[in-house]
Motif scaffolding. Structure first.
Motif, PDB file in Angstrom:
ATOM      1  N   ARG A 167       0.812  -1.220   0.000  1.00  0.00           N
ATOM      2  CA  ARG A 167       0.000   0.000   0.000  1.00  0.00           C
ATOM      3  C   ARG A 167       0.849   1.276   0.000  1.00  0.00           C
ATOM      4  N   GLY A 168       2.139   1.137  -0.195  1.00  0.00           N
ATOM      5  CA  GLY A 168       3.008   2.306  -0.287  1.00  0.00           C
ATOM      6  C   GLY A 168       3.581   2.800   1.019  1.00  0.00           C
ATOM      7  N   PHE A 169       3.253   2.134   2.122  1.00  0.00           N
ATOM      8  CA  PHE A 169       3.780   2.564   3.416  1.00  0.00           C
ATOM      9  C   PHE A 169       5.303   2.383   3.474  1.00  0.00           C
ATOM     10  N   GLY A 170       5.788   1.241   3.000  1.00  0.00           N
ATOM     11  CA  GLY A 170       7.217   0.989   3.034  1.00  0.00           C
ATOM     12  C   GLY A 170       8.000   1.927   2.152  1.00  0.00           C
ATOM     13  N   LYS A 171       7.477   2.202   0.970  1.00  0.00           N
ATOM     14  CA  LYS A 171       8.166   3.106   0.046  1.00  0.00           C
ATOM     15  C   LYS A 171       8.288   4.499   0.641  1.00  0.00           C
ATOM     16  N   GLU A 172       7.189   5.013   1.183  1.00  0.00           N
ATOM     17  CA  GLU A 172       7.242   6.360   1.744  1.00  0.00           C
ATOM     18  C   GLU A 172       8.173   6.418   2.953  1.00  0.00           C
ATOM     19  N   ALA A 173       8.091   5.415   3.829  1.00  0.00           N
ATOM     20  CA  ALA A 173       8.961   5.403   5.009  1.00  0.00           C
ATOM     21  C   ALA A 173      10.431   5.352   4.609  1.00  0.00           C
ATOM     22  N   THR A 174      10.741   4.577   3.568  1.00  0.00           N
ATOM     23  CA  THR A 174      12.124   4.483   3.098  1.00  0.00           C
ATOM     24  C   THR A 174      12.614   5.818   2.561  1.00  0.00           C
ATOM     25  N   LEU A 175      11.819   6.465   1.728  1.00  0.00           N
ATOM     26  CA  LEU A 175      12.206   7.766   1.189  1.00  0.00           C
ATOM     27  C   LEU A 175      12.365   8.800   2.301  1.00  0.00           C
ATOM     28  N   MET A 176      11.481   8.756   3.294  1.00  0.00           N
ATOM     29  CA  MET A 176      11.582   9.700   4.404  1.00  0.00           C
ATOM     30  C   MET A 176      12.857   9.483   5.200  1.00  0.00           C
ATOM     31  N   MET A 177      13.212   8.222   5.433  1.00  0.00           N
ATOM     32  CA  MET A 177      14.447   7.930   6.166  1.00  0.00           C
ATOM     33  C   MET A 177      15.669   8.338   5.352  1.00  0.00           C
ATOM     34  N   MET A 178      15.650   8.094   4.057  1.00  0.00           N
ATOM     35  CA  MET A 178      16.766   8.514   3.209  1.00  0.00           C
ATOM     36  C   MET A 178      16.938  10.028   3.252  1.00  0.00           C
ATOM     37  N   SER A 179      15.827  10.751   3.149  1.00  0.00           N
ATOM     38  CA  SER A 179      15.889  12.209   3.197  1.00  0.00           C
ATOM     39  C   SER A 179      16.424  12.683   4.542  1.00  0.00           C
ATOM     40  N   TYR A 180      15.972  12.053   5.623  1.00  0.00           N
ATOM     41  CA  TYR A 180      16.460  12.409   6.958  1.00  0.00           C
ATOM     42  C   TYR A 180      17.956  12.134   7.072  1.00  0.00           C
TER      43      TYR A 180
END
Length: 260
Positions: A167-180
């Motif tokens: 449902r896209g939860f993993g993708k968004e969390a990964t991108l957010m962690m990369m950005s952080y």
């Protein structure tokens, strides 16, 4: 939170990557702290025994997910997840006692070579009407795996709740962690280690601009890497320009959630 685990939401079966930390002797044993590394990133941070506590008062809110620091309040739910034989297999983990899970959480909080967030369902947690442990769906982590290069981070994602996979939860969390990691920890290179048979996960990381750099026939895994050039940095920040950073304390979370 198991070292070397990555269970996300990017294949047709709902589970993605199982990865192995490059220098972890035991998949469950935490690595020791990496002493006195320098972060040359935006914040000018110096990595010390306290540095990975940088996110202890940080909440990142995206469209689907909210990322919060891993506290002792999250341990019982996490422990419940890891009783699953499926997750044990995918994370190459042995079951721990609840007390051992608390010890592991303290390691993740204190060790200088780890940074982690718990992934929450943002909509479910909206307004903090529910306790965080009722909104937990997984976790996302960064390891510093090379003492000679503190700008290299190994990234992991686990979506433990089956109903949230695909449902896209993993993708968004990964991108957010990369950005952080790029903005706050001085990371400019990311790696992910994925089982060779997990073609869907490999494909997904490639869609996130990772490139295959090595194959380990012993562990039967593929290493993918992203070097964050200026162009990649702009792309990553564009992908996460909706993310809001807030104070964990100021959100006035329910009693019992905050660490003392």
């Amino acid at each position: 939170m198991r070292e070397g685990c990555c269970v996300g939401d990017w294949n047709e079966l709902g589970l993605v990557c199982t990865v192995r930390a490059a220098n972890a002797g035991s998949q469950r044993a935490p690595r020791g702290a990496v002493p006195s590394l320098d972060f040359p990133g935006d914040t000018g941070l110096s990595l010390s025994a306290e540095a990975m506590k940088i996110n202890q008062n940080t909440v990142l809110q995206g469209q689907r997910v909210t990322l919060v620091p891993y506290t002792s309040a999250h341990v019982p739910r996490y422990h419940e997840w890891m009783q699953s034989e499926e997750l044990q297999r995918l994370t190459a983990s042995e079951p721990l006692s609840l007390e051992q899970e608390y010890e592991m959480q303290r390691s993740w909080r204190d060790d200088a070579d780890k940074c982690t967030f718990i992934v929450l369902d943002r909509e479910r947690w909206s307004g903090q009407a529910r306790a965080e442990e009722d909104c937990m769906v997984g976790d996302v982590n960064l390891f510093l795996t090379d003492a000679q290069d503190p700008t290299l981070g190994e990234i992991e994602i686990m979506i433990a709740e089956p109903s949230y996979r695909g449902r896209g939860f993993g993708k968004e969390a990964t991108l957010m962690m990369m950005s952080y990691g790029v903005k706050n920890l001085g990371i400019n290179k990311f790696e992910a280690k994925i089982g060779q048979e997990n073609e869907a996960s490999i494909c997904m990381f490639k869609k996130l601009h990772f490139k295959e750099i090595a194959v380990n026939s012993v562990f039967q895994e593929v290493t993918l890497r992203l070097d964050v050039s200026d162009q990649e940095r702009r792309w990553l920040l564009e992908q996460t320009n909706h993310v809001e950073e807030k104070s964990y304390v100021e959100l006035k979370l329910p009693a019992g959630v905050l660490e003392t």
